[in-house]
Motif scaffolding. Structure first.
Motif, PDB file in Angstrom:
ATOM      1  N   GLY A 200       0.809  -1.218   0.000  1.00  0.00           N
ATOM      2  CA  GLY A 200       0.000   0.000   0.000  1.00  0.00           C
ATOM      3  C   GLY A 200       0.838   1.262   0.000  1.00  0.00           C
ATOM      4  N   GLY A 201       1.923   1.266  -0.784  1.00  0.00           N
ATOM      5  CA  GLY A 201       2.671   2.495  -1.041  1.00  0.00           C
ATOM      6  C   GLY A 201       2.108   3.163  -2.291  1.00  0.00           C
ATOM      7  N   PRO A 202       2.860   4.077  -2.890  1.00  0.00           N
ATOM      8  CA  PRO A 202       2.359   4.761  -4.088  1.00  0.00           C
ATOM      9  C   PRO A 202       1.963   3.806  -5.215  1.00  0.00           C
ATOM     10  N   ALA A 203       2.704   2.726  -5.411  1.00  0.00           N
ATOM     11  CA  ALA A 203       2.387   1.797  -6.504  1.00  0.00           C
ATOM     12  C   ALA A 203       1.054   1.093  -6.245  1.00  0.00           C
ATOM     13  N   GLY A 204       0.930   0.482  -5.073  1.00  0.00           N
ATOM     14  CA  GLY A 204      -0.283  -0.284  -4.775  1.00  0.00           C
ATOM     15  C   GLY A 204      -1.517   0.590  -4.683  1.00  0.00           C
ATOM     16  N   LEU A 205      -1.376   1.768  -4.067  1.00  0.00           N
ATOM     17  CA  LEU A 205      -2.544   2.643  -3.925  1.00  0.00           C
ATOM     18  C   LEU A 205      -2.959   3.222  -5.272  1.00  0.00           C
ATOM     19  N   SER A 206      -1.993   3.441  -6.150  1.00  0.00           N
ATOM     20  CA  SER A 206      -2.329   3.918  -7.494  1.00  0.00           C
ATOM     21  C   SER A 206      -3.101   2.846  -8.262  1.00  0.00           C
TER      22      SER A 206
ATOM     23  N   ALA B 119       8.608   8.089  -5.969  1.00  0.00           N
ATOM     24  CA  ALA B 119       7.173   7.894  -5.759  1.00  0.00           C
ATOM     25  C   ALA B 119       6.392   8.011  -7.065  1.00  0.00           C
ATOM     26  N   VAL B 120       6.736   8.995  -7.874  1.00  0.00           N
ATOM     27  CA  VAL B 120       5.953   9.218  -9.095  1.00  0.00           C
ATOM     28  C   VAL B 120       6.104   8.049 -10.070  1.00  0.00           C
TER      29      VAL B 120
ATOM     30  N   ASP C 222       3.711   3.116 -12.407  1.00  0.00           N
ATOM     31  CA  ASP C 222       3.671   1.656 -12.607  1.00  0.00           C
ATOM     32  C   ASP C 222       2.324   1.086 -12.186  1.00  0.00           C
ATOM     33  N   GLY C 223       1.856   1.527 -11.026  1.00  0.00           N
ATOM     34  CA  GLY C 223       0.579   1.017 -10.517  1.00  0.00           C
ATOM     35  C   GLY C 223      -0.569   1.349 -11.454  1.00  0.00           C
ATOM     36  N   ALA C 224      -0.548   2.568 -11.977  1.00  0.00           N
ATOM     37  CA  ALA C 224      -1.602   2.970 -12.917  1.00  0.00           C
ATOM     38  C   ALA C 224      -1.526   2.138 -14.198  1.00  0.00           C
ATOM     39  N   ALA C 225      -0.305   1.898 -14.685  1.00  0.00           N
ATOM     40  CA  ALA C 225      -0.137   1.107 -15.919  1.00  0.00           C
ATOM     41  C   ALA C 225      -0.682  -0.304 -15.730  1.00  0.00           C
ATOM     42  N   ALA C 226      -0.408  -0.904 -14.575  1.00  0.00           N
ATOM     43  CA  ALA C 226      -0.920  -2.257 -14.307  1.00  0.00           C
ATOM     44  C   ALA C 226      -2.445  -2.258 -14.322  1.00  0.00           C
ATOM     45  N   ALA C 227      -3.045  -1.289 -13.620  1.00  0.00           N
ATOM     46  CA  ALA C 227      -4.517  -1.239 -13.555  1.00  0.00           C
ATOM     47  C   ALA C 227      -5.116  -1.027 -14.941  1.00  0.00           C
ATOM     48  N   LEU C 228      -4.533  -0.134 -15.724  1.00  0.00           N
ATOM     49  CA  LEU C 228      -5.095   0.138 -17.052  1.00  0.00           C
ATOM     50  C   LEU C 228      -4.956  -1.076 -17.967  1.00  0.00           C
ATOM     51  N   ASN C 229      -3.867  -1.836 -17.805  1.00  0.00           N
ATOM     52  CA  ASN C 229      -3.731  -3.042 -18.614  1.00  0.00           C
ATOM     53  C   ASN C 229      -4.772  -4.083 -18.231  1.00  0.00           C
ATOM     54  N   ILE C 230      -5.034  -4.208 -16.935  1.00  0.00           N
ATOM     55  CA  ILE C 230      -6.087  -5.130 -16.479  1.00  0.00           C
ATOM     56  C   ILE C 230      -7.436  -4.666 -17.034  1.00  0.00           C
ATOM     57  N   LEU C 231      -7.694  -3.366 -16.979  1.00  0.00           N
ATOM     58  CA  LEU C 231      -8.957  -2.826 -17.515  1.00  0.00           C
ATOM     59  C   LEU C 231      -9.066  -3.076 -19.014  1.00  0.00           C
ATOM     60  N   THR C 232      -7.955  -2.969 -19.716  1.00  0.00           N
ATOM     61  CA  THR C 232      -7.973  -3.258 -21.159  1.00  0.00           C
ATOM     62  C   THR C 232      -8.317  -4.721 -21.398  1.00  0.00           C
ATOM     63  N   LYS C 233      -7.742  -5.620 -20.586  1.00  0.00           N
ATOM     64  CA  LYS C 233      -8.070  -7.048 -20.749  1.00  0.00           C
ATOM     65  C   LYS C 233      -9.541  -7.321 -20.465  1.00  0.00           C
ATOM     66  N   GLU C 234     -10.060  -6.644 -19.459  1.00  0.00           N
ATOM     67  CA  GLU C 234     -11.443  -6.903 -19.036  1.00  0.00           C
ATOM     68  C   GLU C 234     -12.477  -6.230 -19.930  1.00  0.00           C
TER      69      GLU C 234
ATOM     70  N   HIS D  50      -8.926   3.847 -21.488  1.00  0.00           N
ATOM     71  CA  HIS D  50      -8.450   5.148 -21.014  1.00  0.00           C
ATOM     72  C   HIS D  50      -9.271   5.573 -19.811  1.00  0.00           C
ATOM     73  N   ASP D  51      -8.611   6.130 -18.823  1.00  0.00           N
ATOM     74  CA  ASP D  51      -9.325   6.733 -17.697  1.00  0.00           C
ATOM     75  C   ASP D  51      -9.177   8.239 -17.851  1.00  0.00           C
ATOM     76  N   PHE D  52     -10.046   8.819 -18.649  1.00  0.00           N
ATOM     77  CA  PHE D  52      -9.990  10.248 -18.940  1.00  0.00           C
ATOM     78  C   PHE D  52     -11.188  10.951 -18.305  1.00  0.00           C
ATOM     79  N   ASP D  53     -10.926  12.006 -17.596  1.00  0.00           N
ATOM     80  CA  ASP D  53     -12.010  12.904 -17.181  1.00  0.00           C
ATOM     81  C   ASP D  53     -11.753  14.271 -17.796  1.00  0.00           C
ATOM     82  N   THR D  54     -12.814  15.026 -17.928  1.00  0.00           N
ATOM     83  CA  THR D  54     -12.703  16.382 -18.479  1.00  0.00           C
ATOM     84  C   THR D  54     -13.476  17.324 -17.560  1.00  0.00           C
ATOM     85  N   PRO D  55     -13.291  18.617 -17.723  1.00  0.00           N
ATOM     86  CA  PRO D  55     -14.090  19.541 -16.894  1.00  0.00           C
ATOM     87  C   PRO D  55     -15.585  19.255 -17.015  1.00  0.00           C
ATOM     88  N   ASP D  56     -16.035  18.811 -18.197  1.00  0.00           N
ATOM     89  CA  ASP D  56     -17.476  18.548 -18.378  1.00  0.00           C
ATOM     90  C   ASP D  56     -17.955  17.339 -17.581  1.00  0.00           C
TER      91      ASP D  56
END
Ligand SMILES: Cc1cc2nc3c(=O)[nH]c(=O)nc-3n(C[C@H](O)[C@H](O)[C@H](O)COP(=O)(O)OP(=O)(O)OC[C@H]3O[C@@H](n4cnc5c(N)ncnc54)[C@H](O)[C@@H]3O)c2cc1C
Length: 196
Positions: free
Chosen positions: A9-15, A152-153, A158-170, A176-182
């Motif tokens: 639960g450091g920066p990688a795991g929490l990301s 830390a960054v 790394d943590g974000a890349a792992a999650a996004l790859n899992i999301l791509t598989k699923e 993409h995890d994109f938000d905009t002002p709208d």
């Protein structure tokens, strides 16, 4: 629901937890609170002027929990194994099943080794840019995949890349995890609804 077990639960795991939970996966973090961040003060995390390392972790935990991640603090993982359906993660007396495993144990590579993840010549865990190891659906992130560049960054990336790859598989396609002002107002509303 697809379950992602995150060890550390450091920066990688929490990301990983933040990105996975925010995008509809069940994210469960097991941590022993030994993150190096408790010894650090960050001046080099872009977008963050100056922050105490423990305060950074506190905010990152809150962020992940606000999006629905489950955090087990003081939960040492003693074993991880591949199963017919994914992974079995042992913490204390309990064994937890998961579809994906993300190792984020800092420089400690013991669990990656016990799982049979390939190593490089310099002993780091071998991953590609998606952070997936030689064991399918098992990811390694942060200090364990680099002999240097312990920042830390980088771990959070790394943590974000792992999650996004899992999301791509699923979910298919390149996720993409994109938000905009709208769309931000809708995200705030969701967070408020969850709190109510
Ligand atoms: C003195 C010092 C100063 C630093 N200053 C800076 C700085 O100014 N800027 C910067 O960017 N970086 C700094 N760093 C480095 C930064 O702290 C690390 O790069 C970062 O914490 C690595 O993140 P991580 O998530 O990969 O691992 P960690 O933060 O080490 O987190 C790993 C987590 O996994 C847990 N864990 C390990 N094994 C298990 C297990 N079996 N079961 C459950 N949990 C487990 C640990 O308890 C820990 O909480 C500093 C480090 C130190 C030591």
């Amino acid at each position: 629901m697809t379950r992602v077990a995150i060890v550390g639960g450091g920066p990688a795991g929490l990301s990983t937890a933040l990105f996975a939970a925010k995008n509809g996966l069940e994210a469960v973090v097991f941590d022993t609170d030994g993150t190096w961040m408790h010894k650090a003060h960050l001046f080099n995390y872009p977008g963050v002027g100056s922050v105490d390392g423990s305060a950074f972790v506190q905010t990152a935990r809150q962020q992940a929990e606000d999006f629905g991640a489950e955090l087990h603090r003081d939960a040492e993982v003693t074993a991880v194994e591949s199963t017919d359906h994914g992974f079995a993660v042992t913490a204390g007396e309990d064994t937890h099943e998961a579809d994906y495993l993300v190792l984020a144990t800092g420089a400690n590579r013991d669990l990656a080794e016990s799982l049979g993840c390939d190593r490089r010549e310099d002993d780091t865990v071998d991953v590609d840019v998606t952070m997936e190891t030689s064991v399918e659906n098992a990811y390694a992130t942060g200090a364990m995949v680099r002999a240097e560049e312990w920042q830390a960054v980088i771990s959070a990336g790394d943590g974000a890349a792992a999650a996004l790859n899992i999301l791509t598989k699923e979910k298919g396609d390149h996720y993409h995890d994109f938000d905009t002002p709208d769309t931000a107002a809708a995200v705030f509303d969701d967070l408020r609804d969850d709190e109510a």
